[in-house]
Design an enzyme around this catalytic site. Structure first.
Site, mmCIF file in Angstrom:
data_model
loop_
_atom_site.group_PDB
_atom_site.id
_atom_site.type_symbol
_atom_site.label_atom_id
_atom_site.label_comp_id
_atom_site.label_asym_id
_atom_site.label_seq_id
_atom_site.Cartn_x
_atom_site.Cartn_y
_atom_site.Cartn_z
ATOM 1 N N GLU A 189 -5.442 -11.907 13.444
ATOM 2 C CA GLU A 189 -5.065 -10.494 13.364
ATOM 3 C C GLU A 189 -6.270 -9.602 13.624
ATOM 4 O OE1 GLU A 189 -1.733 -8.958 10.739
ATOM 5 O OE2 GLU A 189 -3.488 -8.214 9.637
ATOM 6 N N GLU B 263 9.804 -5.696 4.366
ATOM 7 C CA GLU B 263 10.048 -6.993 3.737
ATOM 8 C C GLU B 263 9.768 -6.952 2.239
ATOM 9 O OE1 GLU B 263 8.414 -7.769 7.954
ATOM 10 O OE2 GLU B 263 7.995 -6.412 6.265
ATOM 11 N N LYS C 33 7.737 -4.612 14.313
ATOM 12 C CA LYS C 33 8.267 -4.021 13.089
ATOM 13 C C LYS C 33 9.100 -2.787 13.386
ATOM 14 C CE LYS C 33 5.250 -3.544 9.743
ATOM 15 N NZ LYS C 33 3.951 -3.306 9.062
ATOM 16 N N HIS D 29 -3.717 -38.828 9.953
ATOM 17 C CA HIS D 29 -2.548 -39.636 10.287
ATOM 18 C C HIS D 29 -1.519 -38.815 11.048
ATOM 19 C CE1 HIS D 29 -3.835 -43.083 7.815
ATOM 20 N NE2 HIS D 29 -4.432 -42.148 7.104
ATOM 21 N N GLY E 238 -5.515 -5.298 4.757
ATOM 22 C CA GLY E 238 -4.741 -6.259 3.977
ATOM 23 C C GLY E 238 -5.338 -7.650 3.979
ATOM 24 N N ARG E 239 -5.820 -8.100 5.137
ATOM 25 C CA ARG E 239 -6.354 -9.468 5.238
ATOM 26 C C ARG E 239 -7.724 -9.596 4.584
ATOM 27 N NH1 ARG E 239 -5.904 -6.763 9.875
ATOM 28 N NH2 ARG E 239 -7.671 -6.457 11.286
ATOM 29 N N LYS F 64 0.830 -1.207 0.000
ATOM 30 C CA LYS F 64 0.000 0.000 0.000
ATOM 31 C C LYS F 64 0.863 1.255 0.000
ATOM 32 C CE LYS F 64 -3.776 -0.125 2.357
ATOM 33 N NZ LYS F 64 -4.774 -0.159 3.461
#
Length: 545
Positions: A357, A216, A508, A388, A271-272, A210
């Site tokens: 979040e 990152e 961050k 399993h 964002g999510r 954005k």
């Protein structure tokens, strides 16, 4: 918008629910089913193409009535309408929450501060579709004139988890002539592996950020740019091999990307909640615009259901209320999501961010401490692999783990009797979890007495069963919208803001402070705690030539 949360724990509706819990907490699902032959039919609801059977839960119709009364008392109906009409329900950031506008039909009016955002969304979707068609057809070519055959999406969080999940989910609908990869981790191994074996002349990078300053994402984008320029021999190549999904045109241009190749999104999209926006450009290139629009139609169908259906028949609301029932009364700390589809391998991880979040909060909208447990730990993997691995704990462990089982009537590919075998396991697991096996049943099978305790299954382990016709773009949109609205339902009742994420920021900001200390010349003064200082010194010593 000023929102005063309802202190739900102190309401008559909550007290009535708590009194009811005391009478039902130890009732077994065996008895609930034995006492009500019509239970399954009464506890099945539909939304668009989705069917939810919630009968294998430790509740009754009275429980549902009391839970929906709590939802009404919390102001959920008003908050849903406030979100759909553009009120600033994200109060800590003074923002509207309009992911529902990303899939609204053209001509719908949804305003933020008096501005209709739907035409903006439609404009970006049209631009995305035009670009996707040009890449898919070969009209858009790289710097050397070669056709694009590989797409690398660079983002993190919602700019990665959503499109990566959806790409895998819809792989049967993708153009297999195009390779699509995803980079998110600042660990250099991620970008190294994502570019390994690719031809720079045939590779397109989509950088999703954005602000275009995310540590990152921009770190990975710079490494990708270096790889590309080294491979093609000219910095001008960036203009034909990089596009941006951002709101910061100046930073995009400074990076070397033509602002004409920037796809916009907005601060009213978290964002999510964003992969159905321009964040999904890599997905649209992979599957094509028309399937992407089918996916948006699936989102929209559940949006409309959530907004209008009575709570007792509202699929996302019921999922939210059932989750709250286990979280705040039974003390369950986790929620398993178990899709019986190879293509939904990343769906639980996507829901981890969406749910944790959003609702991993310890203060209410007005800043006071929460009174109830919020935000379960969400986890899961596809069936039958999990059977399993960790299903042993689900069946015979000491922890209560509510689980959502997601299955499909028709497979993506008909391969022998595989799908029937898969779905036999799907149905068997929810039955086994609910009813278990008594000691008497085990003895009747001739099992030695000393082994009876080991072969007994307590049952009474709750599950939801969600069925859809097939895993298609439309049903994927329906599933994602369902869980989005489940999250809102729980957040409203808990009185928290499901649309900010301040907890992400502290680590961050500290990382930005520590990064230069790791490579500084000499011995920089370190102002952290003694543990962090010692670890930084040890790292610096190990890295010295």
């Amino acid at each position: 918008m000023e929102i005063t949360p309802v202190r739900i724990k102190g309401t008559p509706e909550w007290r009535a629910l708590a009194e009811h819990f005391a009478t039902i907490r130890d009732v077994h699902l065996r008895d609930l089913f034995a006492g009500d032959p019509g239970r399954a039919e009464a506890m099945t609801v539909e939304a668009a193409d989705l069917v939810l059977d919630y009968s294998k839960n430790r509740l009754t119709t009275e429980t549902v009535r009391l839970l929906t009364a709590v939802a009404q008392r919390s102001g959920l109906r008003d908050r849903i309408e406030a979100m759909f009409t553009g009120e600033h329900v994200n109060v800590t950031e003074d923002r509207a929450v309009l992911h529902i506008a990303l899939r609204a039909e053209a001509g719908t009016h949804i305003a933020d501060r008096g501005h209709d955002v739907v035409p903006d969304v439609q404009r970006v979707l049209t631009k995305m579709a035009d670009f996707a068609r040009r890449v898919r057809s070969g009209e858009w070519r790289g710097f050397s004139g070669k056709r694009i055959r590989s797409v690398v999406n660079i983002g993190i969080g919602g700019s990665d988890l959503g499109p990566a999940m959806a790409y895998d989910a819809l792989l049967p609908f993708s153009d297999r002539a195009l390779s699509v990869r995803f980079v998110s981790n600042v660990d250099g191994a991620d970008i190294w592996e994502a570019t390994s074996g690719l031809d720079p002349a045939e590779t397109l990078f989509i950088v999703s950020s954005k602000t275009f300053t995310t540590l990152e994402t921009i770190g990975n984008a710079k490494s990708a740019r270096e790889w590309l320029v080294a491979g093609l021999g000219h910095p001008k190549a960036v203009e034909r091999h990089f596009v941006a999904v951002s709101t910061n045109a100046s930073e995009v241009q400074g990076f070397g990307i033509d602002p004409a190749n920037m796809f916009e999104f907005w601060d009213w999209v978290g964002g999510r909640y964003s992969y159905d926006s321009a964040i999904g450009l890599s997905l649209m290139i992979s599957i094509g615009p028309e399937p992407f629009f089918d996916m948006l139609a699936g989102f929209r169908a559940v949006d409309e259901h959530f907004r209008s259906a009575p709570f007792e028949h509202n699929l996302p609301v019921l999922l939210g209320l059932i989750g709250l029932w286990y979280n705040d009364f039974f003390g369950a700390e986790t929620q398993a999501v178990l899709p019986y589809s190879h293509y939904l391998a990343k769906f639980p991880a996507y829901l981890q961010q969406l749910d944790m979040e959003s609702n991993g909060k310890c203060v209410t909208l007005d800043g006071s401490p929460v009174e109830l447990s919020t935000g379960p730990v969400v986890w899961g993997t596809p069936g039958t692999n999990g059977q399993h691995a960790y299903y042993q704990l689900l069946h015979q462990g000491t922890r209560l783990v509510p689980a959502d089982f997601i299955g499909f009537m028709h497979p993506a590919h008909r391969v022998g009797d595989h799908h029937d075998l898969l779905m036999a396991n799907f149905f068997a697991q929810t039955e086994a979890l609910a009813f278990g096996k008594t000691a008497e049943q085990v003895r009747a099978e001739g099992v030695a007495e000393r082994l009876v305790p080991h072969r007994t299954f307590p049952g009474n382990r709750p599950t939801n069963t969600i069925l859809a016709p097939e895993l298609s773009p439309r049903t994927l949109g329906e599933l994602v919208a369902t869980y989005e609205h489940k999250v809102l339902t729980q957040g409203v009742i808990w009185g928290i803001n499901s649309f900010d994420q301040w907890g992400v920021e502290l680590g961050k900001s500290l990382a930005l402070r520590i990064a230069p200390e790791l490579s500084a010349d000499g011995e920089p003064a370190l102002g952290h705690d003694s543990s962090t200082n010692a670890l930084i010194r040890r790292y610096r010593a190990a890295r010295r030539p």
